[in-house]
Motif scaffolding. Structure first.
Motif, PDB file in Angstrom:
ATOM      1  N   PHE A 199     -15.861   8.749  -0.819  1.00  0.00           N
ATOM      2  CA  PHE A 199     -16.083   7.307  -0.756  1.00  0.00           C
ATOM      3  C   PHE A 199     -15.596   6.746   0.578  1.00  0.00           C
ATOM      4  CE2 PHE A 199     -14.859   2.852  -1.784  1.00  0.00           C
ATOM      5  CZ  PHE A 199     -16.109   2.384  -2.125  1.00  0.00           C
ATOM      6  N   ILE A 200     -14.433   7.204   1.031  1.00  0.00           N
ATOM      7  CA  ILE A 200     -13.911   6.751   2.321  1.00  0.00           C
ATOM      8  C   ILE A 200     -14.798   7.251   3.450  1.00  0.00           C
ATOM      9  CG2 ILE A 200     -11.994   7.003   3.951  1.00  0.00           C
ATOM     10  CD1 ILE A 200     -10.088   6.812   1.593  1.00  0.00           C
ATOM     11  N   LEU A 201     -15.350   8.436   3.301  1.00  0.00           N
ATOM     12  CA  LEU A 201     -16.280   8.954   4.296  1.00  0.00           C
ATOM     13  C   LEU A 201     -17.497   8.042   4.413  1.00  0.00           C
ATOM     14  CD1 LEU A 201     -17.009  11.292   6.235  1.00  0.00           C
ATOM     15  CD2 LEU A 201     -18.097  12.426   4.300  1.00  0.00           C
ATOM     16  N   GLU A 202     -17.985   7.528   3.287  1.00  0.00           N
ATOM     17  CA  GLU A 202     -19.119   6.604   3.300  1.00  0.00           C
ATOM     18  C   GLU A 202     -18.716   5.247   3.870  1.00  0.00           C
ATOM     19  OE1 GLU A 202     -22.975   4.894   2.451  1.00  0.00           O
ATOM     20  OE2 GLU A 202     -22.197   6.860   2.998  1.00  0.00           O
ATOM     21  N   LEU A 203     -17.502   4.802   3.568  1.00  0.00           N
ATOM     22  CA  LEU A 203     -17.017   3.527   4.128  1.00  0.00           C
ATOM     23  C   LEU A 203     -16.813   3.638   5.637  1.00  0.00           C
ATOM     24  CD1 LEU A 203     -14.258   2.364   1.586  1.00  0.00           C
ATOM     25  CD2 LEU A 203     -16.523   1.362   1.899  1.00  0.00           C
ATOM     26  N   GLY A 204     -16.121   4.697   6.065  1.00  0.00           N
ATOM     27  CA  GLY A 204     -15.789   4.873   7.473  1.00  0.00           C
ATOM     28  C   GLY A 204     -14.367   5.394   7.594  1.00  0.00           C
ATOM     29  N   SER A 205     -14.111   6.229   8.597  1.00  0.00           N
ATOM     30  CA  SER A 205     -12.826   6.908   8.701  1.00  0.00           C
ATOM     31  C   SER A 205     -11.651   5.978   8.955  1.00  0.00           C
ATOM     32  CB  SER A 205     -12.884   7.961   9.820  1.00  0.00           C
ATOM     33  OG  SER A 205     -13.108   7.336  11.069  1.00  0.00           O
ATOM     34  N   ASP A 206     -11.899   4.750   9.419  1.00  0.00           N
ATOM     35  CA  ASP A 206     -10.796   3.827   9.693  1.00  0.00           C
ATOM     36  C   ASP A 206     -10.263   3.152   8.431  1.00  0.00           C
ATOM     37  OD1 ASP A 206     -10.099   4.057  12.344  1.00  0.00           O
ATOM     38  OD2 ASP A 206     -11.666   2.714  13.042  1.00  0.00           O
ATOM     39  N   PHE A 207     -10.920   3.383   7.297  1.00  0.00           N
ATOM     40  CA  PHE A 207     -10.427   2.828   6.045  1.00  0.00           C
ATOM     41  C   PHE A 207      -9.373   3.749   5.436  1.00  0.00           C
ATOM     42  CE2 PHE A 207     -14.426   0.604   6.450  1.00  0.00           C
ATOM     43  CZ  PHE A 207     -14.196  -0.629   5.855  1.00  0.00           C
ATOM     44  N   THR A 208      -8.267   3.179   5.011  1.00  0.00           N
ATOM     45  CA  THR A 208      -7.256   3.931   4.268  1.00  0.00           C
ATOM     46  C   THR A 208      -7.044   3.249   2.918  1.00  0.00           C
ATOM     47  OG1 THR A 208      -5.460   2.674   5.304  1.00  0.00           O
ATOM     48  CG2 THR A 208      -6.073   4.748   6.328  1.00  0.00           C
ATOM     49  N   PHE A 209      -6.818   4.053   1.893  1.00  0.00           N
ATOM     50  CA  PHE A 209      -6.711   3.538   0.529  1.00  0.00           C
ATOM     51  C   PHE A 209      -5.310   3.010   0.275  1.00  0.00           C
ATOM     52  CE2 PHE A 209      -6.244   4.468  -4.148  1.00  0.00           C
ATOM     53  CZ  PHE A 209      -7.080   3.446  -4.571  1.00  0.00           C
ATOM     54  N   VAL A 210      -5.245   1.804  -0.292  1.00  0.00           N
ATOM     55  CA  VAL A 210      -3.953   1.191  -0.622  1.00  0.00           C
ATOM     56  C   VAL A 210      -3.671   1.314  -2.107  1.00  0.00           C
ATOM     57  CG1 VAL A 210      -2.596  -0.937  -0.613  1.00  0.00           C
ATOM     58  CG2 VAL A 210      -4.108  -0.414   1.314  1.00  0.00           C
ATOM     59  N   GLY A 211      -4.659   0.971  -2.955  1.00  0.00           N
ATOM     60  CA  GLY A 211      -4.410   1.084  -4.385  1.00  0.00           C
ATOM     61  C   GLY A 211      -5.565   0.594  -5.236  1.00  0.00           C
ATOM     62  N   GLU A 212      -5.532   0.968  -6.516  1.00  0.00           N
ATOM     63  CA  GLU A 212      -6.514   0.510  -7.510  1.00  0.00           C
ATOM     64  C   GLU A 212      -5.857  -0.540  -8.403  1.00  0.00           C
ATOM     65  OE1 GLU A 212      -7.215   3.062 -10.944  1.00  0.00           O
ATOM     66  OE2 GLU A 212      -5.825   4.521 -10.051  1.00  0.00           O
ATOM     67  N   GLU A 213      -6.679  -1.430  -8.959  1.00  0.00           N
ATOM     68  CA  GLU A 213      -6.149  -2.493  -9.807  1.00  0.00           C
ATOM     69  C   GLU A 213      -4.896  -3.098  -9.164  1.00  0.00           C
ATOM     70  OE1 GLU A 213      -7.540  -3.719 -12.555  1.00  0.00           O
ATOM     71  OE2 GLU A 213      -9.230  -2.353 -12.346  1.00  0.00           O
ATOM     72  N   TYR A 214      -5.035  -3.420  -7.883  1.00  0.00           N
ATOM     73  CA  TYR A 214      -3.889  -3.886  -7.097  1.00  0.00           C
ATOM     74  C   TYR A 214      -3.439  -5.261  -7.601  1.00  0.00           C
ATOM     75  CZ  TYR A 214      -0.921  -4.756  -3.048  1.00  0.00           C
ATOM     76  OH  TYR A 214       0.158  -5.020  -2.233  1.00  0.00           O
ATOM     77  N   ARG A 215      -2.177  -5.343  -8.000  1.00  0.00           N
ATOM     78  CA  ARG A 215      -1.675  -6.567  -8.641  1.00  0.00           C
ATOM     79  C   ARG A 215      -1.222  -7.602  -7.615  1.00  0.00           C
ATOM     80  NH1 ARG A 215       3.155  -8.802 -10.653  1.00  0.00           N
ATOM     81  NH2 ARG A 215       4.354  -7.095  -9.720  1.00  0.00           N
ATOM     82  N   ILE A 216      -1.702  -8.808  -7.774  1.00  0.00           N
ATOM     83  CA  ILE A 216      -1.184  -9.934  -7.008  1.00  0.00           C
ATOM     84  C   ILE A 216      -0.771 -11.007  -8.012  1.00  0.00           C
ATOM     85  CG2 ILE A 216      -2.428  -9.572  -4.832  1.00  0.00           C
ATOM     86  CD1 ILE A 216      -4.596 -11.436  -5.809  1.00  0.00           C
ATOM     87  N   GLN A 217       0.360 -11.651  -7.754  1.00  0.00           N
ATOM     88  CA  GLN A 217       0.873 -12.665  -8.666  1.00  0.00           C
ATOM     89  C   GLN A 217       0.799 -14.029  -8.005  1.00  0.00           C
ATOM     90  OE1 GLN A 217       5.075 -12.488  -9.738  1.00  0.00           O
ATOM     91  NE2 GLN A 217       4.553 -13.030 -11.853  1.00  0.00           N
ATOM     92  N   VAL A 218       0.133 -14.951  -8.655  1.00  0.00           N
ATOM     93  CA  VAL A 218       0.033 -16.330  -8.169  1.00  0.00           C
ATOM     94  C   VAL A 218       0.565 -17.223  -9.280  1.00  0.00           C
ATOM     95  CG1 VAL A 218      -1.483 -18.160  -7.340  1.00  0.00           C
ATOM     96  CG2 VAL A 218      -1.947 -15.777  -6.718  1.00  0.00           C
TER      97      VAL A 218
END
Length: 330
Positions: A199-218
Motif C-alpha cells: 500500500f505504501i509502495l502505491e502511495l509513494g516511498s515518502d509516506f510512513t505509517f503512523v497508525g490505524e484508528e488513530y485516536r484524537i480527543q476533542v
C-alpha cells in the motif's frame, strides 16, 4: 548524548558512505555499457556488424576473461539499443546513469515513447524503485493514470500548494488486496494493514505509517482516523479516510475536523499543515469540484480500484487528451 545515539551516528556515516560508493560504481557500470553500446552501434552502421558478429564478440570476451559477467550476446545487443535510445538526448541521458542496469532494461523494453520513458526514469529515481516495484508501477499503468488524472484541489490550496499533485494520485490501484467487488470499510482497512508495504509502495516511498484508528480527543469526545501517515518530503501528517461508496460532500466536513484537530494537537511546530485523503470507491468530478469550490481544505478526493484497470480504458482517455491538446495548439 546517549551512547546508543552516538553509535547510531557512526552507523549512519558507514551507511551513507556505502550508498555513495554503490552509486559511484553503478554510474561507472552504466557508462561502460553506454560506451560498449556506442561501439557496437557504430560497427553495425559502418561495417554492417550483425547479431552473428556480436555473438562472436561475446564468445571472445568470455574466453579472454571467464569470470566476466553481463556480456552475453543478448546483453551486448541491449547495450546497443540502450545507447541508440538515449544518444543525443540531453534531458534523459543523465537520468539513466542514476538507475541500475536492470531497471534501465525494464524501462527500455516496457515503454513506448520518450514521454513515458522519462516518467518512469524520474519516478524510479525519486522512489528508489527495485525491479519488482518498477514492474508493478508499469503493470498498474501509473503513467497512464497520471497523464489522465484530473485531481481537484480547492482554489486556495491549488495556489498555496501546487506541488501536491506531484505526490498524490487521483486513482490508486489496490489489486494486491485481493478484495471481492463487494466489501466493507473494515475489510478494506484490514486488507490494507495486512498489505501495508504494498500500500505504501502505491502511495509513494515518502509516506510512513503512523497508525490505524488513530485516536484524537476533542473536548470529552474521542474520534478515530482510519489511517494516519506522515509524508517526509512535505513534512506533514496525512490522514486517510476510507469510503467504499461514492464521494459525498459531507465527507469533507469530517475530514476538515480531523485536519484541524491534528494541526492543533498533534502537529509539531516545525511541520507543515496536514493534508487529507478521502479514498472512495467512486466519485463524480463535478461534485468534488463544487464541494471544494469555496473550501480552504487541503484535502484530496481520490478513487481506488481493487483490480488492474483495463489498458484500453486508459488508452482511450489518453487519446482524448492528446487530441484535445492538438486541437488547442492549432
Amino acid at each position: 548524548m546517549e551512547m546508543s545515539q552516538q553509535f547510531a551516528e557512526v552507523y549512519d556515516l558507514i551507511r551513507q558512505a556505502r550508498e555513495r560508493a554503490l552509486r559511484a560504481v553503478n554510474k561507472e557500470l552504466i557508462e561502460l555499457y553506454w560506451k560498449v553500446g556506442e561501439y557496437i552501434s557504430l560497427r553495425v552502421e559502418q561495417e554492417k556488424w550483425g547479431k552473428g558478429v556480436v555473438k562472436e564478440l561475446a564468445s571472445y570476451l568470455r574466453q579472454a576473461e571467464p569470470d566476466l559477467k553481463g556480456f552475453s550476446p543478448q546483453n551486448l545487443w541491449r547495450m546497443k539499443q540502450f545507447f541508440e535510445a538515449y544518444v543525443g538526448n540531453e534531458k534523459l541521458s543523465p537520468l539513466v546513469r542514476e538507475l541500475s542496469w536492470t531497471n534501465n532494461l525494464v524501462i527500455l523494453s516496457r515503454t513506448k515513447d520518450e514521454m513515458e520513458r522519462e516518467f518512469y526514469l524520474r519516478l524510479s529515481i525519486r522512489e528508489r524503485y527495485s525491479k519488482r516495484s518498477l514492474e508493478r508501477a508499469i503493470n498498474s499503468l501509473t503513467f497512464e493514470r497520471v497523464v489522465t488524472t484530473d485531481q481537484k484541489l480547492s482554489p486556495a490550496v491549488a495556489e498555496l500548494h501546487p506541488e501536491l499533485n506531484a505526490h498524490f494520485k487521483d486513482l490508486y490501484v489496490l489489486d494486491f488486496l485481493n478484495l471481492p467487488d463487494q466489501h466493507s470499510e473494515k475489510e478494506l482497512q484490514k486488507a490494507i494493514l495486512s498489505n501495508l508495504k504494498d500500500f505504501i509502495l502505491e502511495l509513494g516511498s515518502d509516506f510512513t505509517f503512523v497508525g490505524e484508528e488513530y485516536r484524537i480527543q476533542v473536548g470529552n469526545t474521542d474520534f478515530f482516523i482510519d489511517l494516519l501517515f506522515y509524508h517526509r518530503e512535505l513534512q506533514c501528517l496525512v490522514p486517510v479516510e476510507l469510503k467504499i461508496d461514492k464521494f459525498q460532500p459531507e465527507y469533507l466536513g469530517k475530514m476538515n475536523f480531523y485536519l484541524e484537530a491534528l494541526d492543533r494537537d498533534v502537529k509539531k511546530p516545525h511541520e507543515n499543515p496536514s493534508v487529507g485523503i478521502i479514498l472512495c470507491k467512486d466519485k463524480d468530478d463535478q461534485v468534488v469540484e463544487y464541494a471544494l469550490g469555496r473550501n480552504m481544505s487541503p484535502t484530496l478526493v481520490s478513487e481506488y480500484e481493487t483490480k488492474l484497470i483495463p489498458k484500453g480504458k486508459l488508452k482511450a482517455k489518453m487519446e482524448e487528451i492528446y487530441a484535445l491538446a492538438e486541437a488547442e495548439g492549432e
